[in-house]
Design a protein around this motif. Sequence first.
Motif, PDB file in Angstrom:
ATOM      1  N   PHE A  84      48.272  40.991  43.723  1.00 29.57           N
ATOM      2  CA  PHE A  84      46.873  41.339  43.442  1.00 29.57           C
ATOM      3  C   PHE A  84      46.058  41.520  44.719  1.00 29.57           C
ATOM      4  O   PHE A  84      45.187  42.390  44.792  1.00 29.57           O
ATOM      5  CB  PHE A  84      46.232  40.275  42.537  1.00 29.57           C
ATOM      6  N   SER A  85      46.366  40.737  45.751  1.00 30.41           N
ATOM      7  CA  SER A  85      45.590  40.825  46.999  1.00 30.41           C
ATOM      8  C   SER A  85      45.687  42.212  47.637  1.00 30.41           C
ATOM      9  O   SER A  85      44.808  42.620  48.389  1.00 30.41           O
ATOM     10  CB  SER A  85      46.071  39.763  47.984  1.00 30.41           C
ATOM     11  N   ARG A 115      36.690  50.213  46.805  1.00 28.95           N
ATOM     12  CA  ARG A 115      35.417  49.821  47.433  1.00 28.95           C
ATOM     13  C   ARG A 115      34.999  48.426  46.992  1.00 28.95           C
ATOM     14  O   ARG A 115      34.423  47.670  47.768  1.00 28.95           O
ATOM     15  CB  ARG A 115      34.327  50.832  47.077  1.00 28.95           C
ATOM     16  N   ALA A 116      35.295  48.086  45.720  1.00 32.11           N
ATOM     17  CA  ALA A 116      34.961  46.750  45.219  1.00 32.11           C
ATOM     18  C   ALA A 116      35.860  46.461  44.033  1.00 32.11           C
ATOM     19  O   ALA A 116      36.378  47.383  43.398  1.00 32.11           O
ATOM     20  CB  ALA A 116      33.500  46.706  44.796  1.00 32.11           C
ATOM     21  N   VAL A 117      36.086  45.182  43.754  1.00 32.45           N
ATOM     22  CA  VAL A 117      36.903  44.786  42.605  1.00 32.45           C
ATOM     23  C   VAL A 117      35.973  44.144  41.561  1.00 32.45           C
ATOM     24  O   VAL A 117      35.584  42.986  41.700  1.00 32.45           O
ATOM     25  CB  VAL A 117      38.005  43.790  43.017  1.00 32.45           C
ATOM     26  N   PRO A 118      35.594  44.894  40.518  1.00 35.74           N
ATOM     27  CA  PRO A 118      34.672  44.339  39.523  1.00 35.74           C
ATOM     28  C   PRO A 118      35.356  43.278  38.655  1.00 35.74           C
ATOM     29  O   PRO A 118      36.589  43.247  38.558  1.00 35.74           O
ATOM     30  CB  PRO A 118      34.277  45.558  38.684  1.00 35.74           C
ATOM     31  N   MET A 119      34.566  42.437  38.009  1.00 39.05           N
ATOM     32  CA  MET A 119      35.094  41.383  37.138  1.00 39.05           C
ATOM     33  C   MET A 119      36.011  41.941  36.054  1.00 39.05           C
ATOM     34  O   MET A 119      37.000  41.320  35.670  1.00 39.05           O
ATOM     35  CB  MET A 119      33.934  40.606  36.464  1.00 39.05           C
ATOM     36  N   GLN A 120      35.661  43.139  35.538  1.00 43.43           N
ATOM     37  CA  GLN A 120      36.490  43.731  34.477  1.00 43.43           C
ATOM     38  C   GLN A 120      37.910  44.024  34.982  1.00 43.43           C
ATOM     39  O   GLN A 120      38.877  43.879  34.230  1.00 43.43           O
ATOM     40  CB  GLN A 120      35.851  45.021  33.970  1.00 43.43           C
ATOM     41  N   ALA A 121      38.021  44.397  36.253  1.00 38.88           N
ATOM     42  CA  ALA A 121      39.356  44.666  36.810  1.00 38.88           C
ATOM     43  C   ALA A 121      40.130  43.356  36.958  1.00 38.88           C
ATOM     44  O   ALA A 121      41.333  43.294  36.681  1.00 38.88           O
ATOM     45  CB  ALA A 121      39.237  45.365  38.165  1.00 38.88           C
TER      46      ALA A 121
END
Length: 341
Positions: free
Chosen positions: A71-72, A79-85
């Motif tokens: 996952f890292s 650009r960003a990892v949202p909570m949904q992802a």
Amino acid sequence: MQTRLYQITPQDAGALHEVGALLRGGGLAGIPTETVYGLAANALDGAAVANIFRAKGRPQDNPLIVHISAFSQLYPLVRAVPMQAVALARAYWPGPLTIILPKSPAIPDEVSAGLDTVAVRMPSHPLARAIIHAAGVPLAAPSANLSGSPSPTTVRHVLDDMGGRIDAVVDGGPCAVGVESTVVTLAAGRPRLLRPGGVTLGQLRAVLGTVEVDHAVEEQLAAGEKASSPGMKYRHYAPKAHVVILRGPFDRYAEYVNAHAGEGVAALCYEGEEAALRARAIPCGSRNDPASQARRLFDTLRALDALGVNTAYARCPEKAGVGLAVYNRLLRAAAFEIIDV
Ligand code: TXA
Ligand code: MG
């Protein structure tokens, strides 16, 4: 070019090191995943990725999925990892789910085909994970078929299409899912399903709540319409044979097939239905088990050409669960030709 065939297990450290070094250094390798075989290259090397397009004859505007094994590895790609992802990954990674997010500058244009997003997935096949780990870089990989033909679900399919065009192929046995991953975008406001696959719409909704379904999943794009997922606009998964879907109960299906039986005509039916059919019957999974249909679909489509079939009349898959993915692929193999019987 001679394509080297590797028959290895995830424990064969020496061979994995070789395949990993080949990929890291810009080579192309066919690799097994749980969905279909992929044609992999170093996702951070634009020139290597360009060779994937050449080997497949893939249209330049069709972006690729980037495969990771931890996952890292997602963070530098987007650009960003949202909570949904995070929630989707926790539920379905590793597995047959691809998530689309706004891309970071690390993604070469060859991967994203000029879009400002990137598709990422973490496969669950032990060899796929071992190969990504050995490469030490994320791997861009479309399905390892010639563009337009059915996706490969065995190493034989990969060699038939790609033998002599790529450096290596790794045998991982027949693919367990048999259709490509589910593609969901989190880059377009509300989550939207772009391609159905092994993770079902119900499973996505269980995690995300509302998920829209792109209309290209079940319908043909209008002429000139822009596709949200470029891959959905091409004629796809298609054998040379003319495939027609017959929608209706089995007795009407059998009646239609029997009235049109003849030289070069085949019935793409379900197991146990053969006896009622006067055309050559080719069963593709069992009627109440969409996972079995998914597993058999691409091999069955490839078999049509090997058997010299000109016209194949296919049963219309139920759209529930993984059946939606089977329906979506068969619809494209049939160039959207459905007859109500
Ligand atoms: O199961 C799979 O997904 C397999 C295995 C090898 O992982 N891969 C696969 O790749 O099916 P491919 O290239 O045959 O299909 C990728 C699909 C295409 O329809 C493409 O247009 C879409 O994903 N796609 C990729 N990146 C995208 C993006 N940034 N935005 C929208 N669609 C994207
Ligand atoms: Mg493909």
